[in-house]
Design a protein around this motif. Sequence first.
Motif, PDB file in Angstrom:
ATOM      1  N   ILE A 234       0.286  -5.229 -18.483  1.00 36.76           N
ATOM      2  CA  ILE A 234      -0.805  -4.511 -17.819  1.00 36.76           C
ATOM      3  C   ILE A 234      -0.927  -4.914 -16.351  1.00 36.76           C
ATOM      4  CG2 ILE A 234      -3.345  -4.438 -17.738  1.00 36.76           C
ATOM      5  CD1 ILE A 234      -2.036  -2.417 -19.660  1.00 36.76           C
ATOM      6  N   GLU A 235      -0.721  -6.186 -16.052  1.00 35.49           N
ATOM      7  CA  GLU A 235      -0.798  -6.647 -14.664  1.00 35.49           C
ATOM      8  C   GLU A 235       0.231  -5.949 -13.784  1.00 35.49           C
ATOM      9  OE1 GLU A 235      -0.407 -10.876 -14.810  1.00 35.49           O
ATOM     10  OE2 GLU A 235      -2.443 -11.163 -15.543  1.00 35.49           O
ATOM     11  N   ARG A 236       1.322  -5.496 -14.382  1.00 31.18           N
ATOM     12  CA  ARG A 236       2.385  -4.857 -13.609  1.00 31.18           C
ATOM     13  C   ARG A 236       2.240  -3.340 -13.505  1.00 31.18           C
ATOM     14  NH1 ARG A 236       3.846  -9.500 -15.546  1.00 31.18           N
ATOM     15  NH2 ARG A 236       5.356 -10.818 -14.513  1.00 31.18           N
ATOM     16  N   VAL A 237       1.653  -2.704 -14.517  1.00 33.90           N
ATOM     17  CA  VAL A 237       1.606  -1.242 -14.498  1.00 33.90           C
ATOM     18  C   VAL A 237       0.261  -0.659 -14.070  1.00 33.90           C
ATOM     19  CG1 VAL A 237       3.467  -1.001 -16.181  1.00 33.90           C
ATOM     20  CG2 VAL A 237       1.105  -1.008 -16.968  1.00 33.90           C
ATOM     21  N   LEU A 238      -0.813  -1.429 -14.195  1.00 37.10           N
ATOM     22  CA  LEU A 238      -2.119  -0.926 -13.756  1.00 37.10           C
ATOM     23  C   LEU A 238      -2.326  -1.208 -12.279  1.00 37.10           C
ATOM     24  CD1 LEU A 238      -4.833  -1.783 -16.448  1.00 37.10           C
ATOM     25  CD2 LEU A 238      -3.758   0.405 -15.982  1.00 37.10           C
TER      26      LEU A 238
ATOM     27  N   GLU B 124       0.829  -1.204   0.000  1.00 36.64           N
ATOM     28  CA  GLU B 124       0.000   0.000   0.000  1.00 36.64           C
ATOM     29  C   GLU B 124       0.864   1.256   0.000  1.00 36.64           C
ATOM     30  OE1 GLU B 124      -3.923  -1.633   2.387  1.00 36.64           O
ATOM     31  OE2 GLU B 124      -2.937   0.177   3.066  1.00 36.64           O
ATOM     32  N   ILE B 125       1.928   1.238   0.811  1.00 36.11           N
ATOM     33  CA  ILE B 125       2.828   2.388   0.876  1.00 36.11           C
ATOM     34  C   ILE B 125       3.475   2.612  -0.482  1.00 36.11           C
ATOM     35  CG2 ILE B 125       5.013   3.206   1.853  1.00 36.11           C
ATOM     36  CD1 ILE B 125       4.122   1.758   4.481  1.00 36.11           C
ATOM     37  N   GLU B 126       3.930   1.520  -1.100  1.00 37.40           N
ATOM     38  CA  GLU B 126       4.578   1.605  -2.395  1.00 37.40           C
ATOM     39  C   GLU B 126       3.620   2.122  -3.462  1.00 37.40           C
ATOM     40  OE1 GLU B 126       6.551  -1.964  -3.574  1.00 37.40           O
ATOM     41  OE2 GLU B 126       6.664  -1.339  -5.650  1.00 37.40           O
ATOM     42  N   ALA B 127       2.373   1.688  -3.388  1.00 38.76           N
ATOM     43  CA  ALA B 127       1.395   2.047  -4.410  1.00 38.76           C
ATOM     44  C   ALA B 127       0.840   3.450  -4.234  1.00 38.76           C
ATOM     45  CB  ALA B 127       0.253   1.037  -4.404  1.00 38.76           C
ATOM     46  N   GLU B 128       0.841   3.968  -3.020  1.00 37.83           N
ATOM     47  CA  GLU B 128       0.242   5.267  -2.761  1.00 37.83           C
ATOM     48  C   GLU B 128       0.953   6.367  -3.527  1.00 37.83           C
ATOM     49  OE1 GLU B 128      -1.597   5.220   1.625  1.00 37.83           O
ATOM     50  OE2 GLU B 128      -0.120   6.746   1.216  1.00 37.83           O
ATOM     51  N   GLY B 129       0.196   7.107  -4.310  1.00 35.82           N
ATOM     52  CA  GLY B 129       0.750   8.247  -5.010  1.00 35.82           C
ATOM     53  C   GLY B 129       1.563   7.910  -6.241  1.00 35.82           C
ATOM     54  N   HIS B 130       1.668   6.662  -6.617  1.00 38.12           N
ATOM     55  CA  HIS B 130       2.472   6.286  -7.767  1.00 38.12           C
ATOM     56  C   HIS B 130       1.624   6.036  -9.005  1.00 38.12           C
ATOM     57  CE1 HIS B 130       6.348   6.019  -5.772  1.00 38.12           C
ATOM     58  NE2 HIS B 130       5.701   5.522  -4.749  1.00 38.12           N
ATOM     59  N   TYR B 131       0.373   6.350  -8.968  1.00 31.73           N
ATOM     60  CA  TYR B 131      -0.512   6.113 -10.106  1.00 31.73           C
ATOM     61  C   TYR B 131      -1.054   7.433 -10.619  1.00 31.73           C
ATOM     62  CZ  TYR B 131      -0.584   1.183  -8.815  1.00 31.73           C
ATOM     63  OH  TYR B 131      -0.222  -0.101  -8.540  1.00 31.73           O
ATOM     64  N   VAL B 132      -1.294   7.477 -11.920  1.00 34.07           N
ATOM     65  CA  VAL B 132      -2.023   8.588 -12.522  1.00 34.07           C
ATOM     66  C   VAL B 132      -3.314   8.001 -13.091  1.00 34.07           C
ATOM     67  CG1 VAL B 132       0.001   9.998 -13.039  1.00 34.07           C
ATOM     68  CG2 VAL B 132      -0.788   8.339 -14.722  1.00 34.07           C
ATOM     69  N   THR B 133      -4.352   8.810 -13.159  1.00 33.94           N
ATOM     70  CA  THR B 133      -5.635   8.348 -13.678  1.00 33.94           C
ATOM     71  C   THR B 133      -5.753   8.779 -15.127  1.00 33.94           C
ATOM     72  OG1 THR B 133      -6.604   8.527 -11.483  1.00 33.94           O
ATOM     73  CG2 THR B 133      -8.126   8.412 -13.336  1.00 33.94           C
ATOM     74  N   VAL B 134      -6.021   7.790 -15.989  1.00 36.75           N
ATOM     75  CA  VAL B 134      -6.104   8.033 -17.428  1.00 36.75           C
ATOM     76  C   VAL B 134      -7.368   7.368 -17.954  1.00 36.75           C
ATOM     77  CG1 VAL B 134      -4.917   7.761 -19.638  1.00 36.75           C
ATOM     78  CG2 VAL B 134      -3.583   8.030 -17.560  1.00 36.75           C
ATOM     79  N   GLU B 135      -8.029   8.026 -18.897  1.00 38.71           N
ATOM     80  CA  GLU B 135      -9.261   7.482 -19.468  1.00 38.71           C
ATOM     81  C   GLU B 135      -8.948   6.535 -20.623  1.00 38.71           C
ATOM     82  OE1 GLU B 135     -12.982   9.211 -21.907  1.00 38.71           O
ATOM     83  OE2 GLU B 135     -12.558  10.227 -20.011  1.00 38.71           O
ATOM     84  N   LEU B 136      -9.644   5.404 -20.629  1.00 45.72           N
ATOM     85  CA  LEU B 136      -9.558   4.438 -21.722  1.00 45.72           C
ATOM     86  C   LEU B 136     -10.968   3.957 -22.016  1.00 45.72           C
ATOM     87  CD1 LEU B 136      -7.828   2.609 -23.614  1.00 45.72           C
ATOM     88  CD2 LEU B 136      -7.838   0.924 -21.779  1.00 45.72           C
ATOM     89  N   CYS B 137     -11.422   4.161 -23.223  1.00 42.15           N
ATOM     90  CA  CYS B 137     -12.772   3.752 -23.643  1.00 42.15           C
ATOM     91  C   CYS B 137     -13.850   4.265 -22.693  1.00 42.15           C
ATOM     92  CB  CYS B 137     -12.851   2.234 -23.772  1.00 42.15           C
ATOM     93  SG  CYS B 137     -11.708   1.522 -24.951  1.00 42.15           S
ATOM     94  N   GLY B 138     -13.705   5.505 -22.235  1.00 42.57           N
ATOM     95  CA  GLY B 138     -14.696   6.116 -21.364  1.00 42.57           C
ATOM     96  C   GLY B 138     -14.597   5.727 -19.899  1.00 42.57           C
ATOM     97  N   GLU B 139     -13.622   4.915 -19.527  1.00 40.56           N
ATOM     98  CA  GLU B 139     -13.444   4.486 -18.129  1.00 40.56           C
ATOM     99  C   GLU B 139     -12.115   5.017 -17.605  1.00 40.56           C
ATOM    100  OE1 GLU B 139     -15.547   2.778 -16.217  1.00 40.56           O
ATOM    101  OE2 GLU B 139     -17.022   2.351 -17.764  1.00 40.56           O
TER     102      GLU B 139
ATOM    103  N   LEU C  43      -8.805   4.584 -15.531  1.00 40.68           N
ATOM    104  CA  LEU C  43      -7.922   3.531 -15.028  1.00 40.68           C
ATOM    105  C   LEU C  43      -6.710   4.177 -14.373  1.00 40.68           C
ATOM    106  CD1 LEU C  43      -7.929   1.109 -18.101  1.00 40.68           C
ATOM    107  CD2 LEU C  43      -9.260   0.892 -16.011  1.00 40.68           C
ATOM    108  N   ARG C  44      -6.195   3.542 -13.329  1.00 42.91           N
ATOM    109  CA  ARG C  44      -4.996   4.030 -12.651  1.00 42.91           C
ATOM    110  C   ARG C  44      -3.793   3.256 -13.167  1.00 42.91           C
ATOM    111  NH1 ARG C  44      -7.788   2.830  -7.129  1.00 42.91           N
ATOM    112  NH2 ARG C  44      -8.656   1.321  -8.574  1.00 42.91           N
ATOM    113  N   ILE C  45      -2.764   3.990 -13.588  1.00 42.19           N
ATOM    114  CA  ILE C  45      -1.567   3.380 -14.159  1.00 42.19           C
ATOM    115  C   ILE C  45      -0.319   4.066 -13.604  1.00 42.19           C
ATOM    116  CG2 ILE C  45      -1.682   4.889 -16.189  1.00 42.19           C
ATOM    117  CD1 ILE C  45      -0.491   2.562 -17.832  1.00 42.19           C
ATOM    118  N   ILE C  46       0.731   3.304 -13.457  1.00 40.35           N
ATOM    119  CA  ILE C  46       2.017   3.862 -13.058  1.00 40.35           C
ATOM    120  C   ILE C  46       2.529   4.698 -14.233  1.00 40.35           C
ATOM    121  CG2 ILE C  46       4.409   3.312 -12.460  1.00 40.35           C
ATOM    122  CD1 ILE C  46       3.355   0.663 -11.292  1.00 40.35           C
TER     123      ILE C  46
END
Length: 129
Positions: free
Chosen positions: A76-80, A34-49, A51-54
Amino acid sequence: MAANPRPAARKTAARAQSRPRVPEPDVTEAEAQEIEAEGHYVTVELCGEDLRIIPPAAWRLSYQRLLNAGQVDAFIERVLHPDDVDLFVELDCTGAEFQQFIVDAGEQGGESLGKSPARSRSGKTMRRR
């Protein structure tokens, strides 16, 4: 004549001793994730949805090798974000949509994934000998 393995062993041991030991905090594996993941994602739209991605600048080279090898699902399993992987699979986007998603992720992360700002070397004249 065989090479002497001792000097290499001494260099490795000396290198390990020169690094200061950092005490490990008392955190569970789940908390560490959780600590590692916090703040390391940006939110990007794909097909109207959304998604959070590194952001691409934080991708490991091994992740990029997966993408270059065409192993999109493993990539995708690693970056989303883990909660968004199933949604990505359900969206079943096109190649163009996926490419734009990656470009948008780079822009959200503060970088451009376009051409390098470096000068092209192909325009240089070569000196004759």
